[in-house]
Scaffold this active site. Structure first.
Site, PDB file in Angstrom:
ATOM      1  N   CYS A  13       0.763  -1.237   0.000  1.00 49.59           N
ATOM      2  CA  CYS A  13       0.000   0.000   0.000  1.00 49.59           C
ATOM      3  C   CYS A  13       0.809   1.310   0.000  1.00 49.59           C
ATOM      4  O   CYS A  13       1.914   1.375   0.498  1.00 49.59           O
ATOM      5  CB  CYS A  13      -0.974   0.041   1.167  1.00 49.59           C
ATOM      6  SG  CYS A  13      -1.881  -1.487   1.376  1.00 49.59           S
ATOM      7  N   GLY A  39       0.796  -0.633  -4.856  1.00 46.29           N
ATOM      8  CA  GLY A  39      -0.458  -1.358  -4.675  1.00 46.29           C
ATOM      9  C   GLY A  39      -1.356  -1.180  -5.874  1.00 46.29           C
ATOM     10  O   GLY A  39      -1.611  -0.043  -6.281  1.00 46.29           O
ATOM     11  N   ASN A 113      -1.066   2.058   6.010  1.00 45.62           N
ATOM     12  CA  ASN A 113      -0.289   0.986   5.394  1.00 45.62           C
ATOM     13  C   ASN A 113       0.574   0.323   6.447  1.00 45.62           C
ATOM     14  O   ASN A 113       0.687   0.815   7.568  1.00 45.62           O
ATOM     15  CB  ASN A 113       0.542   1.470   4.199  1.00 45.62           C
ATOM     16  CG  ASN A 113       1.684   2.368   4.594  1.00 45.62           C
ATOM     17  OD1 ASN A 113       1.831   2.720   5.756  1.00 45.62           O
ATOM     18  ND2 ASN A 113       2.494   2.750   3.641  1.00 45.62           N
ATOM     19  N   GLY A 114       1.152  -0.820   6.106  1.00 42.63           N
ATOM     20  CA  GLY A 114       2.002  -1.534   7.050  1.00 42.63           C
ATOM     21  C   GLY A 114       1.267  -2.674   7.717  1.00 42.63           C
ATOM     22  O   GLY A 114       0.272  -3.184   7.196  1.00 42.63           O
ATOM     23  N   CYS A 251      13.059   0.438   6.802  1.00 40.31           N
ATOM     24  CA  CYS A 251      13.169  -0.799   6.004  1.00 40.31           C
ATOM     25  C   CYS A 251      14.195  -0.628   4.883  1.00 40.31           C
ATOM     26  O   CYS A 251      14.008   0.162   3.959  1.00 40.31           O
ATOM     27  CB  CYS A 251      11.804  -1.096   5.401  1.00 40.31           C
ATOM     28  SG  CYS A 251      11.825  -2.323   4.099  1.00 40.31           S
ATOM     29  N   TYR A 257      14.453  -2.515  -3.500  1.00 40.25           N
ATOM     30  CA  TYR A 257      13.452  -2.885  -4.495  1.00 40.25           C
ATOM     31  C   TYR A 257      12.168  -2.049  -4.514  1.00 40.25           C
ATOM     32  O   TYR A 257      11.708  -1.650  -5.582  1.00 40.25           O
ATOM     33  CB  TYR A 257      13.089  -4.359  -4.286  1.00 40.25           C
ATOM     34  CG  TYR A 257      11.952  -4.854  -5.139  1.00 40.25           C
ATOM     35  CD1 TYR A 257      12.084  -4.955  -6.522  1.00 40.25           C
ATOM     36  CD2 TYR A 257      10.736  -5.227  -4.567  1.00 40.25           C
ATOM     37  CE1 TYR A 257      11.031  -5.406  -7.310  1.00 40.25           C
ATOM     38  CE2 TYR A 257       9.685  -5.683  -5.352  1.00 40.25           C
ATOM     39  CZ  TYR A 257       9.842  -5.771  -6.720  1.00 40.25           C
ATOM     40  OH  TYR A 257       8.812  -6.218  -7.490  1.00 40.25           O
ATOM     41  N   SER A 298      14.161  -3.239 -12.244  1.00 41.24           N
ATOM     42  CA  SER A 298      14.711  -3.048 -10.902  1.00 41.24           C
ATOM     43  C   SER A 298      16.226  -3.207 -10.834  1.00 41.24           C
ATOM     44  O   SER A 298      16.857  -2.728  -9.895  1.00 41.24           O
ATOM     45  CB  SER A 298      14.022  -3.994  -9.923  1.00 41.24           C
ATOM     46  OG  SER A 298      14.061  -5.304 -10.431  1.00 41.24           O
ATOM     47  N   ASP A 360      20.489  -8.392 -10.953  1.00 39.43           N
ATOM     48  CA  ASP A 360      19.105  -8.285 -10.465  1.00 39.43           C
ATOM     49  C   ASP A 360      19.163  -7.805  -9.012  1.00 39.43           C
ATOM     50  O   ASP A 360      20.215  -7.894  -8.360  1.00 39.43           O
ATOM     51  CB  ASP A 360      18.385  -9.633 -10.583  1.00 39.43           C
ATOM     52  CG  ASP A 360      16.863  -9.459 -10.657  1.00 39.43           C
ATOM     53  OD1 ASP A 360      16.379  -8.329 -10.490  1.00 39.43           O
ATOM     54  OD2 ASP A 360      16.163 -10.461 -10.889  1.00 39.43           O
ATOM     55  N   ASP A 361      18.029  -7.310  -8.493  1.00 37.46           N
ATOM     56  CA  ASP A 361      18.062  -6.751  -7.130  1.00 37.46           C
ATOM     57  C   ASP A 361      17.981  -7.816  -6.052  1.00 37.46           C
ATOM     58  O   ASP A 361      18.484  -7.634  -4.955  1.00 37.46           O
ATOM     59  CB  ASP A 361      16.922  -5.733  -6.962  1.00 37.46           C
ATOM     60  CG  ASP A 361      15.579  -6.387  -7.140  1.00 37.46           C
ATOM     61  OD1 ASP A 361      14.949  -6.730  -6.136  1.00 37.46           O
ATOM     62  OD2 ASP A 361      15.160  -6.597  -8.289  1.00 37.46           O
ATOM     63  N   CYS A 397       9.037 -11.116   6.026  1.00 41.74           N
ATOM     64  CA  CYS A 397       8.869  -9.816   6.688  1.00 41.74           C
ATOM     65  C   CYS A 397       7.565  -9.817   7.479  1.00 41.74           C
ATOM     66  O   CYS A 397       6.558 -10.310   7.000  1.00 41.74           O
ATOM     67  CB  CYS A 397       8.815  -8.714   5.639  1.00 41.74           C
ATOM     68  SG  CYS A 397       8.425  -7.101   6.337  1.00 41.74           S
ATOM     69  N   CYS A 448      16.226  -1.719   9.464  1.00 44.63           N
ATOM     70  CA  CYS A 448      15.727  -3.084   9.581  1.00 44.63           C
ATOM     71  C   CYS A 448      16.258  -3.846   8.371  1.00 44.63           C
ATOM     72  O   CYS A 448      16.123  -3.390   7.239  1.00 44.63           O
ATOM     73  CB  CYS A 448      14.201  -3.110   9.586  1.00 44.63           C
ATOM     74  SG  CYS A 448      13.582  -4.826   9.553  1.00 44.63           S
TER      75      CYS A 448
HETATM   76  S1  SF4 Z   1      12.031  -7.505   7.210  1.00 41.28           S
HETATM   77 FE1  SF4 Z   1      12.897  -6.789   5.250  1.00 41.28          FE
HETATM   78  S2  SF4 Z   1      11.139  -6.066   4.052  1.00 41.28           S
HETATM   79 FE2  SF4 Z   1      10.470  -6.226   6.204  1.00 41.28          FE
HETATM   80  S3  SF4 Z   1      10.774  -4.167   7.093  1.00 41.28           S
HETATM   81 FE3  SF4 Z   1      12.627  -5.375   7.527  1.00 41.28          FE
HETATM   82  S4  SF4 Z   1      14.001  -4.935   5.792  1.00 41.28           S
HETATM   83 FE4  SF4 Z   1      11.953  -4.308   5.189  1.00 41.28          FE
END
Ligand code: SF4
Length: 458
Positions: A13, A39, A113-114, A251, A257, A298, A360-361, A397, A448
């Site tokens: 989203c 999305g 979102n999230g 993130c 990506y 990407s 590729d990513d 994730c 993260c």
């Molecule tokens: S687990 Fe991966 S996709 Fe999920 S928030 Fe952390 S870095 Fe992002």
């Protein structure tokens, strides 16, 4: 990854909020259009003319849901909007946003979102107390909490209820006269604030998941919404409240990506970071080759970086067909492979008799990479060296991104050599975690990266 697989690594989203800007519905519409990549299942806009709220939402792309007449009927200078990415089995139009509610203080519309990681716990508790839920959305949990609160104003109710929520989330809430913007305490998902000067000289504001939305509507990026911050837009002013305090862990996959390369995410241009990832990859994994080609779209920026660092010429050896719709969605092996063929077409004259580095990513299941290697071999490539501009994805994730399970992630279940053999390349290498850190290189790396190292913060 190139978003070719059914159920790969999918952002959940996009959100936008518009405050005190003439024709707010149009600004929200163009912003959502710029963020369609986050999305494609459903789209919605709610507006306010300071007297009442208006809402339109439906399944489909932004251009399918809205037309001139619908936007005209969405009256007022304040708006919120949403593009929905549907997780498997949850694509009903009942789950489209904004969510609208009447409660004792008036009307509200909410987009979000999230992923709220304790939503089920709170929901079970609310159901025990007699609450009724109409959809699968976490947003409804917040509505019930707001309605139950005894605080006298919506600002105070949000201050009281939002800190009860855990996980990764951005909320934008519209009342008749105000707009509220909230980012979770760890700032997992991006959320930026911009401004626009109206024709009459007054200031208007826009908040969006990505700054590419600002470019399209002529807004200037001011700053990101902070971790744990609530912005209250009222009477043409913004008030900031820090309602939760923890260290931010944005993130890192946004850089790998999700985000558009022309967006500034967490204060940095995504294109620059992807190029640096390619350069780091070339430093870590040199190999003798004739050309570097990206898996479009990407892998393009990282391939440019790899080419720059290695001195090996960059070529567009594979051309992507952008007009393949969402037709082939059944998750059978056969269909997935056909989908790759439909989307990616190699240029034989560039590939034949060459030693090729393919960038590729990421690799999720390995199906796409395997198909890409096969079509390049069929074109007469002499050697194929697959290079991935991120570390192996080994964990799912839990912070608002729809991912395959651990058992479906190829690198969680096979060694690099085994993956290389499976996809049929001459060699396979990934960017290291250290290389990822160097690519972002602000000396204060704090992201993260749980899908790469399995260390979950929440
Ligand atoms: S687990 Fe991966 S996709 Fe999920 S928030 Fe952390 S870095 Fe992002």
């Amino acid at each position: 990854m190139s978003d070719l697989n059914y159920k790969s690594w999918n952002e959940e989203c996009a959100v936008v909020g518009v405050y005190n800007i003439q024709d707010a519905s149009n600004i929200a519409y163009y912003s959502l259009f710029a963020m369609q990549h986050r999305g494609q299942e459903a789209s919605g806009i709610s507006t306010s003319d300071n007297k009442k709220l208006f809402i339109t939402k439906n399944k489909g792309l932004v251009t399918e849901v809205f037309n001139k007449e619908i936007l005209c009927n969405l009256k007022g200078n304040n708006a919120i909007g949403h593009n929905r990415y549907a997780t498997a089995g949850e694509d009903s139009s009942a789950d489209a946003q904004p969510v609208f509610a009447n409660y004792d203080l008036g009307q509200v519309a909410i987009v979000h979102n999230g992923n709220i990681t304790n939503a089920k716990e709170i929901k079970d508790e609310l159901i025990k107390e007699g609450a009724i839920f109409q959809s699968h959305m976490d947003t409804e949990v917040l509505i019930h909490l707001i309605a139950k609160s005894k605080q006298q104003t919506l600002t105070d109710r949000l201050k009281e209820t939002i800190p009860k929520l855990k996980g990764a989330f951005c909320f934008i809430i519209l009342s008749r006269t105000k707009m509220f913007v909230i980012r979770d305490r760890n700032a997992f998902r991006p959320l930026s604030l911009g401004e626009i000067t109206n024709k009459d000289g007054t200031k208007g504001y826009i908040v969006a998941s990505e700054t590419c939305a600002f470019d399209l509507v002529g807004a200037t990026h001011i700053r990101d919404v902070e971790a744990g911050e609530m912005l209250v837009f009222d009477k043409q002013k913004i008030q900031s409240h820090i309602i939760m305090q923890e260290d931010p862990y944005p993130c890192v996959f946004e850089y790998v990506y999700f985000a558009r390369p022309d967006s500034k995410v967490f204060g940095r241009l995504v294109y620059d970071i992807r190029k640096s990832m390619g350069m780091e990859l070339a430093k870590e994994n040199p190999v003798d080759a004739d050309i570097v080609i990206p898996v479009p779209d990407s892998g393009v920026a990282a391939a440019l970086g790899y080419s720059k660092q290695s001195g090996i010429p960059f070529e567009l050896g594979i051309i992507r067909n952008h007009y393949v719709g969402r037709t082939f969605i059944e998750p059978t092996q056969e269909i997935r492979e056909l989908k790759v063929r439909l989307k990616l077409n190699p240029i034989k004259e560039i590939i034949k008799d060459k030693k090729i580095i393919v960038i590729d990513d990421s690799i999720v299941r390995g199906t796409t990479s395997k198909q890409i290697v096969k079509i390049l071999r069929d074109c007469g490539a002499k050697e194929i060296h697959m290079k991935i501009s991120s570390p192996p994805t080994i964990s799912p994730c839990y912070y608002g991104v729809d991912t395959p399970t651990k058992s479906e992630l190829i690198s969680a279940n096979m060694s690099n050599d085994e993956v290389c053999k499976y996809i049929g390349a001459n060699s396979l290498s990934f960017l290291s975690l250290e290389g990822l850190k160097n690519s972002i290189g602000d000396g204060n790396y704090k992201f993260c990266q749980a899908c790469f190292d399995g260390k979950y913060i929440v």
